[in-house]
Design an enzyme around this catalytic site. Structure first.
Site, PDB file in Angstrom:
ATOM      1  N   GLY A  16       0.814  -1.230   0.000  1.00  0.00           N
ATOM      2  CA  GLY A  16       0.000   0.000   0.000  1.00  0.00           C
ATOM      3  C   GLY A  16       0.838   1.265   0.000  1.00  0.00           C
ATOM      4  O   GLY A  16       0.557   2.204   0.738  1.00  0.00           O
ATOM      5  N   SER A  18       1.124   3.521  -2.304  1.00  0.00           N
ATOM      6  CA  SER A  18       0.705   4.623  -3.200  1.00  0.00           C
ATOM      7  C   SER A  18       0.396   5.894  -2.434  1.00  0.00           C
ATOM      8  O   SER A  18       0.455   6.985  -2.997  1.00  0.00           O
ATOM      9  CB  SER A  18      -0.528   4.216  -4.015  1.00  0.00           C
ATOM     10  OG  SER A  18      -1.670   4.172  -3.180  1.00  0.00           O
ATOM     11  N   LYS A  45      -0.044   4.860 -10.108  1.00  0.00           N
ATOM     12  CA  LYS A  45       0.105   5.822  -9.005  1.00  0.00           C
ATOM     13  C   LYS A  45       1.551   5.930  -8.512  1.00  0.00           C
ATOM     14  O   LYS A  45       1.808   6.472  -7.450  1.00  0.00           O
ATOM     15  CB  LYS A  45      -0.790   5.410  -7.827  1.00  0.00           C
ATOM     16  CG  LYS A  45      -2.289   5.513  -8.123  1.00  0.00           C
ATOM     17  CD  LYS A  45      -3.094   5.234  -6.857  1.00  0.00           C
ATOM     18  CE  LYS A  45      -4.588   5.387  -7.084  1.00  0.00           C
ATOM     19  NZ  LYS A  45      -5.365   5.045  -5.891  1.00  0.00           N
ATOM     20  N   SER A 144      -1.877  -1.934  12.445  1.00  0.00           N
ATOM     21  CA  SER A 144      -3.200  -2.146  13.022  1.00  0.00           C
ATOM     22  C   SER A 144      -3.812  -0.770  13.232  1.00  0.00           C
ATOM     23  O   SER A 144      -3.740   0.099  12.360  1.00  0.00           O
ATOM     24  CB  SER A 144      -3.070  -2.938  14.328  1.00  0.00           C
ATOM     25  OG  SER A 144      -4.310  -3.087  14.965  1.00  0.00           O
ATOM     26  N   TYR A 158     -14.552  -2.949  10.100  1.00  0.00           N
ATOM     27  CA  TYR A 158     -13.136  -2.508  10.173  1.00  0.00           C
ATOM     28  C   TYR A 158     -12.531  -2.901  11.517  1.00  0.00           C
ATOM     29  O   TYR A 158     -11.449  -3.490  11.581  1.00  0.00           O
ATOM     30  CB  TYR A 158     -13.083  -0.991   9.978  1.00  0.00           C
ATOM     31  CG  TYR A 158     -11.696  -0.392  10.076  1.00  0.00           C
ATOM     32  CD1 TYR A 158     -10.789  -0.534   9.030  1.00  0.00           C
ATOM     33  CD2 TYR A 158     -11.298   0.335  11.204  1.00  0.00           C
ATOM     34  CE1 TYR A 158      -9.512   0.029   9.102  1.00  0.00           C
ATOM     35  CE2 TYR A 158     -10.036   0.899  11.286  1.00  0.00           C
ATOM     36  CZ  TYR A 158      -9.147   0.745  10.228  1.00  0.00           C
ATOM     37  OH  TYR A 158      -7.884   1.299  10.321  1.00  0.00           O
ATOM     38  N   LYS A 162      -9.346  -5.482  12.436  1.00  0.00           N
ATOM     39  CA  LYS A 162      -8.135  -5.090  13.175  1.00  0.00           C
ATOM     40  C   LYS A 162      -8.020  -5.889  14.492  1.00  0.00           C
ATOM     41  O   LYS A 162      -6.912  -6.242  14.893  1.00  0.00           O
ATOM     42  CB  LYS A 162      -8.131  -3.581  13.448  1.00  0.00           C
ATOM     43  CG  LYS A 162      -8.030  -2.708  12.188  1.00  0.00           C
ATOM     44  CD  LYS A 162      -6.712  -2.874  11.449  1.00  0.00           C
ATOM     45  CE  LYS A 162      -6.543  -1.855  10.329  1.00  0.00           C
ATOM     46  NZ  LYS A 162      -5.337  -2.068   9.508  1.00  0.00           N
TER      47      LYS A 162
END
Ligand code: NAP
Length: 296
Positions: A16, A18, A45, A144, A158, A162
């Site tokens: 991740g 970007s 990106k 996290s 969500y 986590k």
């Protein structure tokens, strides 16, 4: 160059990259001499991060990686091994927030949330563990959240992804420590990133908000949804910087005895202090005031 006990330049993989925490962490690791594979699911990106890396001649390479795709994760790890022969650090970062009351979330939307935030992280961990075990060394840093420690309204999907990650890491630590592998959790409060713009609202939630003017079919959750959404923006404007999170990741990577958990940000530290000193009922009022504004 930062070396591990084998005197190699360390090799890191970040997911991740970007934007936000992944973007900043990739650059920060590279700025500290760690050869960093900054991975993105959408290579279009990559210009911004590549621009920074080229300007400062950083040891950073872009890699395609979608954490929900098994082939993509294994190809990414295979490429690193083919090129560098090792992976010392995995920063499991990719994730997003699915927002909505549980009653209005569809099971497939919750499964997609877990595919990225939970199973995506497992996929990468399972790919790097055999490599790290053979090396006798590895650091797996998982992003996290404060939401991995406490619940928030309209965030059950969500929060549970986590919480699941927290349980996974707490258990995995015992299994892999004997092989020289340390697994950690980074638990930021609110951080100023694109996270807020990338929030997914459940499809039925969107429909119920759009229908809220229609007296026949107004959702019992419309008011709390609208309060939660309008309270989000000001909270993100005063959030921690991505630099604070990236610093904490570097601390977990370089510490001789990394901790299991690293809270990041005043908001996260204060909430956890309050959690320890209040009853469940008192704490629920604090959470409601914090995320919905006073007089909710
Ligand atoms: N910001 C906060 O307040 C906050 C607080 C606590 C924890 N966190 C956690 O921090 C992590 C990073 O979030 P952020 O704040 O930096 O948000 P962000 O700016 O929205 O970045 C999220 C990153 O995850 C990537 N991503 C999403 N799905 C992916 C997939 N299937 N495969 C690969 N990459 C994927 C995104 O890529 P695209 O650009 O392609 O979408 C983006 O690079 C998340 O795990 C989040 O839960 C954030």
């Amino acid at each position: 160059m930062r070396k591990n006990q084998y005197q190699h330049q360390q090799i890191a993989l970040v997911t991740g990259s970007s934007s936000g925490i992944g973007f900043e962490t990739s650059l920060h690791l590279a700025q500290n001499g760690i050869y960093t594979y900054a991975s993105l699911r959408n290579l279009s990106k990559s210009n911004e991060i590549l621009g920074y890396a080229k300007k400062d001649n950083l040891p950073l390479q872009i890699l395609h990686l979608d954490v929900t795709d098994k082939d993509s994760t294994s190809e990414a790890v295979d490429k690193i091994i083919a090129e560098k022969g090792r992976i010392d650090i995995l920063v499991n970062n990719a994730g997003y927030l699915l927002l909505g009351p549980l009653e209005q979330l569809q099971i497939n939307e919750i499964k997609e949330e877990f595919e990225t935030n939970f199973f995506g992280m497992i996929r990468l961990i399972q790919q790097v563990l055999p490599v790290m075990r053979k090396q006798g060394y590895g650091r797996i840093i998982n992003i996290s959240s404060l939401a991995g420690r406490i619940g928030f309204p309209l965030s059950s999907a969500y929060v549970s992804s986590k919480f699941a990650l927290e349980g996974l890491v707490e258990s995995l630590r015992y299994e892999v420590q004997p092989f020289g592998i340390q697994v950690c959790l980074i638990e930021p409060g609110v951080v100023k990133t694109n996270f807020i713009n990338n929030i997914k609202l459940g499809k039925s939630v969107v429909t119920s908000i759009n229908d809220s003017g229609n007296n026949n079919d107004s959702s019992p959750y419309t008011e709390i949804i609208q309060k939660r959404i309008s309270a989000f923006k000001p909270r993100f404007e005063i959030g921690s910087s991505v630099g604070e999170v990236a610093d904490m990741v570097l601390e977990a990577v370089t510490s001789e005895s990394p901790k299991a958990r690293y809270l990041v940000g005043e908001d996260a530290l204060k909430m956890m202090e309050k959690r320890k000193s209040t009853t469940d009922e008192e704490f629920a009022r604090i959470v409601m005031n914090s995320v919905l504004g006073k007089n909710n």
